[in-house]
Design a protein around this motif. Sequence first.
Motif, mmCIF file in Angstrom:
data_model
loop_
_atom_site.group_PDB
_atom_site.id
_atom_site.type_symbol
_atom_site.label_atom_id
_atom_site.label_comp_id
_atom_site.label_asym_id
_atom_site.label_seq_id
_atom_site.Cartn_x
_atom_site.Cartn_y
_atom_site.Cartn_z
ATOM 1 N N ILE B 129 13.814 100.243 25.840
ATOM 2 C CA ILE B 129 14.850 100.112 27.100
ATOM 3 C C ILE B 129 13.913 99.431 28.297
ATOM 4 O O ILE B 129 14.285 98.704 29.141
ATOM 5 C CB ILE B 129 15.861 100.959 27.387
ATOM 6 C CG1 ILE B 129 16.728 101.284 26.218
ATOM 7 C CG2 ILE B 129 16.563 100.739 28.582
ATOM 8 C CD1 ILE B 129 17.441 100.129 25.821
ATOM 9 N N ASN B 130 12.838 100.457 28.595
ATOM 10 C CA ASN B 130 12.062 100.332 29.993
ATOM 11 C C ASN B 130 11.265 98.794 29.944
ATOM 12 O O ASN B 130 10.940 98.197 30.889
ATOM 13 C CB ASN B 130 11.223 101.267 30.270
ATOM 14 C CG ASN B 130 10.029 101.167 28.876
ATOM 15 O OD1 ASN B 130 10.472 101.757 27.826
ATOM 16 N ND2 ASN B 130 8.731 101.006 29.221
ATOM 17 N N PHE B 131 11.328 98.276 28.841
ATOM 18 C CA PHE B 131 10.641 96.797 28.792
ATOM 19 C C PHE B 131 11.618 95.977 29.254
ATOM 20 O O PHE B 131 11.018 94.884 30.241
ATOM 21 C CB PHE B 131 10.453 96.480 27.263
ATOM 22 C CG PHE B 131 9.474 95.300 26.962
ATOM 23 C CD1 PHE B 131 8.399 95.535 27.281
ATOM 24 C CD2 PHE B 131 10.251 94.039 26.591
ATOM 25 C CE1 PHE B 131 7.230 94.307 27.413
ATOM 26 C CE2 PHE B 131 9.406 92.910 26.506
ATOM 27 C CZ PHE B 131 7.883 93.153 26.865
ATOM 28 N N TYR B 132 12.874 96.185 29.657
ATOM 29 C CA TYR B 132 13.647 95.300 30.282
ATOM 30 C C TYR B 132 14.146 95.632 31.499
ATOM 31 O O TYR B 132 14.456 94.883 32.245
ATOM 32 C CB TYR B 132 14.927 94.908 29.512
ATOM 33 C CG TYR B 132 14.659 94.795 28.035
ATOM 34 C CD1 TYR B 132 14.342 93.517 27.519
ATOM 35 C CD2 TYR B 132 14.933 95.617 27.217
ATOM 36 C CE1 TYR B 132 14.314 92.999 26.362
ATOM 37 C CE2 TYR B 132 14.586 95.437 25.516
ATOM 38 C CZ TYR B 132 14.597 94.097 25.380
ATOM 39 O OH TYR B 132 14.324 93.980 23.943
ATOM 40 N N MET B 136 5.785 96.078 35.965
ATOM 41 C CA MET B 136 4.208 96.572 35.710
ATOM 42 C C MET B 136 3.608 97.085 36.975
ATOM 43 O O MET B 136 2.317 97.183 36.813
ATOM 44 C CB MET B 136 3.502 95.351 35.123
ATOM 45 C CG MET B 136 4.012 94.891 33.780
ATOM 46 S SD MET B 136 3.761 96.202 32.525
ATOM 47 C CE MET B 136 2.281 96.325 32.165
ATOM 48 N N ALA B 137 4.308 97.154 38.061
ATOM 49 C CA ALA B 137 3.625 97.613 39.173
ATOM 50 C C ALA B 137 3.067 99.073 38.828
ATOM 51 O O ALA B 137 3.772 100.231 38.365
ATOM 52 C CB ALA B 137 4.452 97.759 40.356
ATOM 53 N N GLN B 147 6.089 102.797 29.322
ATOM 54 C CA GLN B 147 5.991 102.469 30.460
ATOM 55 C C GLN B 147 5.837 101.409 30.853
ATOM 56 O O GLN B 147 5.285 100.659 30.141
ATOM 57 C CB GLN B 147 4.584 103.405 31.157
ATOM 58 C CG GLN B 147 4.797 104.781 31.548
ATOM 59 C CD GLN B 147 3.500 105.344 31.763
ATOM 60 O OE1 GLN B 147 2.761 104.686 32.513
ATOM 61 N NE2 GLN B 147 3.129 106.455 31.232
ATOM 62 N N GLY B 148 6.529 100.812 32.076
ATOM 63 C CA GLY B 148 6.416 99.569 32.497
ATOM 64 C C GLY B 148 7.156 98.592 31.503
ATOM 65 O O GLY B 148 7.531 98.839 30.644
ATOM 66 N N GLY B 149 7.411 97.381 32.208
ATOM 67 C CA GLY B 149 8.063 96.311 31.422
ATOM 68 C C GLY B 149 7.892 94.954 32.082
ATOM 69 O O GLY B 149 7.131 94.850 32.927
ATOM 70 N N VAL B 150 8.736 93.996 31.667
ATOM 71 C CA VAL B 150 8.859 92.577 31.911
ATOM 72 C C VAL B 150 9.842 92.174 33.051
ATOM 73 O O VAL B 150 10.123 91.085 33.206
ATOM 74 C CB VAL B 150 8.457 91.788 30.831
ATOM 75 C CG1 VAL B 150 7.116 91.725 30.358
ATOM 76 C CG2 VAL B 150 9.619 91.756 29.901
ATOM 77 N N LEU B 151 10.411 93.097 33.695
ATOM 78 C CA LEU B 151 11.577 93.006 34.472
ATOM 79 C C LEU B 151 11.088 91.758 35.660
ATOM 80 O O LEU B 151 11.947 90.743 35.717
ATOM 81 C CB LEU B 151 12.045 94.109 35.115
ATOM 82 C CG LEU B 151 13.267 93.603 36.046
ATOM 83 C CD1 LEU B 151 14.447 93.343 35.360
ATOM 84 C CD2 LEU B 151 13.614 95.076 36.985
ATOM 85 N N ALA B 342 7.246 89.645 25.735
ATOM 86 C CA ALA B 342 7.713 88.546 26.583
ATOM 87 C C ALA B 342 8.040 87.221 26.130
ATOM 88 O O ALA B 342 9.144 86.602 26.224
ATOM 89 C CB ALA B 342 6.711 88.403 27.631
ATOM 90 N N ALA B 343 7.145 86.838 24.936
ATOM 91 C CA ALA B 343 7.168 85.524 24.301
ATOM 92 C C ALA B 343 8.816 85.634 23.751
ATOM 93 O O ALA B 343 9.182 84.241 23.543
ATOM 94 C CB ALA B 343 6.217 85.188 23.561
#
Lengths: 337, 368
Positions: B129-132, B136-137, B147-151, B342-343
């Motif tokens: 879920i965190n991907f959305y 990536m800060a 951890q992190g995502g592409v929001l 992301a793609a």
Amino acid sequence: MTLALDLSGPQATPPVPREIDPGLPTGDRVFHGAARTVGVFVLVLTGSIGLFLGLQSIPTFQHYGLNFLTRSEWQPAIDQIGISAVVLGTIEVAVVALFVSFPLALLTAVYISEYAPGRLKSMLVSAVDLMAAVPPIIYGLWAVFLFQPHIIYVARWLHTYLGWLPFLHVNTDPHAAVWEQSRYTSSVFVAGLAVSLMTIPLGCAIMRGVFAQAPIGEREAALALGATKWGMVRTVVLPFGRGGVIGGTMLSLGRALGETAAVLLIISPAFDLKFRILEAGTETISALIAGNFGDASATQLSALLSAGFILFVMTLCVNTVAAIFVNRSRSGAATEI
Amino acid sequence: MSATQQMPAMPAPGSVSEAQTPPVPRRVSGRDVDEWFALAGSGVGSLALVWVLYENLLALSGTLGFILCWYAAFLLTYAGVLSVAHPWTVVKDRVASSLFLSGAVVVGAGLLSTVVYTFVRGMAALVHINFYTQDMAGVGPTAPLTQGGVLMAIAGTLIEIGIAIAISLPLGVATAVYMTEVRGRLSKVVRTVVEAMTALPEILAGLFVYVVLIVRLGYPRTGFAAAVAISVTMIPIIARSSEVALRVVPGGLREASLALGSSQWQTVRRVVLPTAKAGLATALILGVARGVGETAAVLITSGASTYLNLNPFQDPMNSLPLFAFNAVRSGQDLYITRGFGAAAILLVLVLTLFVIMRLLARGQVRSR
């Protein structure tokens, strides 16, 4: 009483002759003006890109002279900049892409327009349209991670058995026990194959559109004379669609010349003037711009802009010729992409 | 059965005796049982042949090469098998039809494998879920996928494409109206230039905006600059497809409206544009589908942020294609997976737009 008053009204003022051409009402005049303004603005905006690139390349030619066109190395650090290897790389990638995409686009277009049964046909048309809409970066990912590890075997085979052709030669030993796989990756060949995926749908859509317009009477005449389906395709559909085939192929060429993201992902930059398409390392104009714009000084930026101008002129020429062919082939609805 | 079967030459009416079979029309397409067997037999036979020869006798390697050899062997076997029972014309016809089919199959396989592969490689990132919901800060290159995502890339793409639509839709449609409805002296020139510019390489649009906005005017690299670059490529596409949509509006509707006394502006606004609504929507989606995937132009105009930035006029912004591009270039395995994720999101976006476009186009056909 009232009737008399009404009649006397017009008689009071002298009769004015009716205006034959009253001109546009104010609202329409505003509308026309606004539409014209936007049209001219878009004209200026899009036209100025070419003009701008052309103007920007003047300082480059003043600085480097004609060497800019003939030299091959790109070494900004020692002020040696030449575009010939990059232009050659651009053309090589586009030609390889064309070699792959032309037969596939043609076969697919003929299959869709002549062989595919009803429901499959509309599905295939959608699939080709979808293929055109898939972002180039995704084809780039596919080519680098899925396709490249397999295609290097084909590249090695081509080198082993056809390596005596100068353009299929690679500077390594294909028979080595542990052959150098990295010499076959990141090449013009792989980049061209990836780009061909983006040009296939374009060419295919245009060819299919033209084939579909081949006159039904002539098709039936060919069949009635005893032709097989292939005979009908060969004698009616293909000759009729020749203009569309040429035009569609050239439009794909124009697209292939300017492709950036996928090429940038695949190739490893190399500024050699070489024709060995299977060997690692090449450079195209668009990849050069995308890769070097960031740390460019004013002169180098101008050089990149001149490279861009050359690309612009190349694509414009190719596309104009293509448009002439497509329009001449009696196809109106075939050029939408 | 076969293509060369002789048809009875024009039987006179009433002369058909019971012994004579009625004339059967020649089949032009399709295969009968005999030919299906020839096809399947050649396929299996050539597979067996190549299986034996490849790697063992000829010392070749690679999956792709195997498939290519199999295909070549199949064509030869198929032609051979057919030539036993059929004349040369028929053999050519059948071989040609299988060639055409295989062209379509290769193209279809290319498309299918692209779509499927993107999802398969990105799945590891897509299931979190965190991907959305995260950016990536502060997430290191080796941080796990939890951890992190592409929001920031999703938001950036939506903002950039939103601004690009706001710029290019009015300009594109107005240009189309100018070309089809107003038709001044310049409209031919506009059409030619717009047509030429639909093929403008995206990198040149990006370079143009980069030099004008960022180098000359000293404007920082922001999402807005990227949106301008995207709209430069979108305007010609939208203008050209809307022109096609406006051109198919029947002239009778325009004349009826004008005859009722409305001005041309009223005609365009109340008759022409509403009639071409579906076509205009298609034009918009065509432009958006192109703009959303733009990588090169965005690469040189927007910069790439690792944090969520919702202000298009300040600081760099990221977008999905750009994130995917940078991620796979980093060489880190986990980062590459994120890039594929992301793609995949980008692909879903494009697929959704595409389906909407298809539905709209279908509605347009039905309503006519």
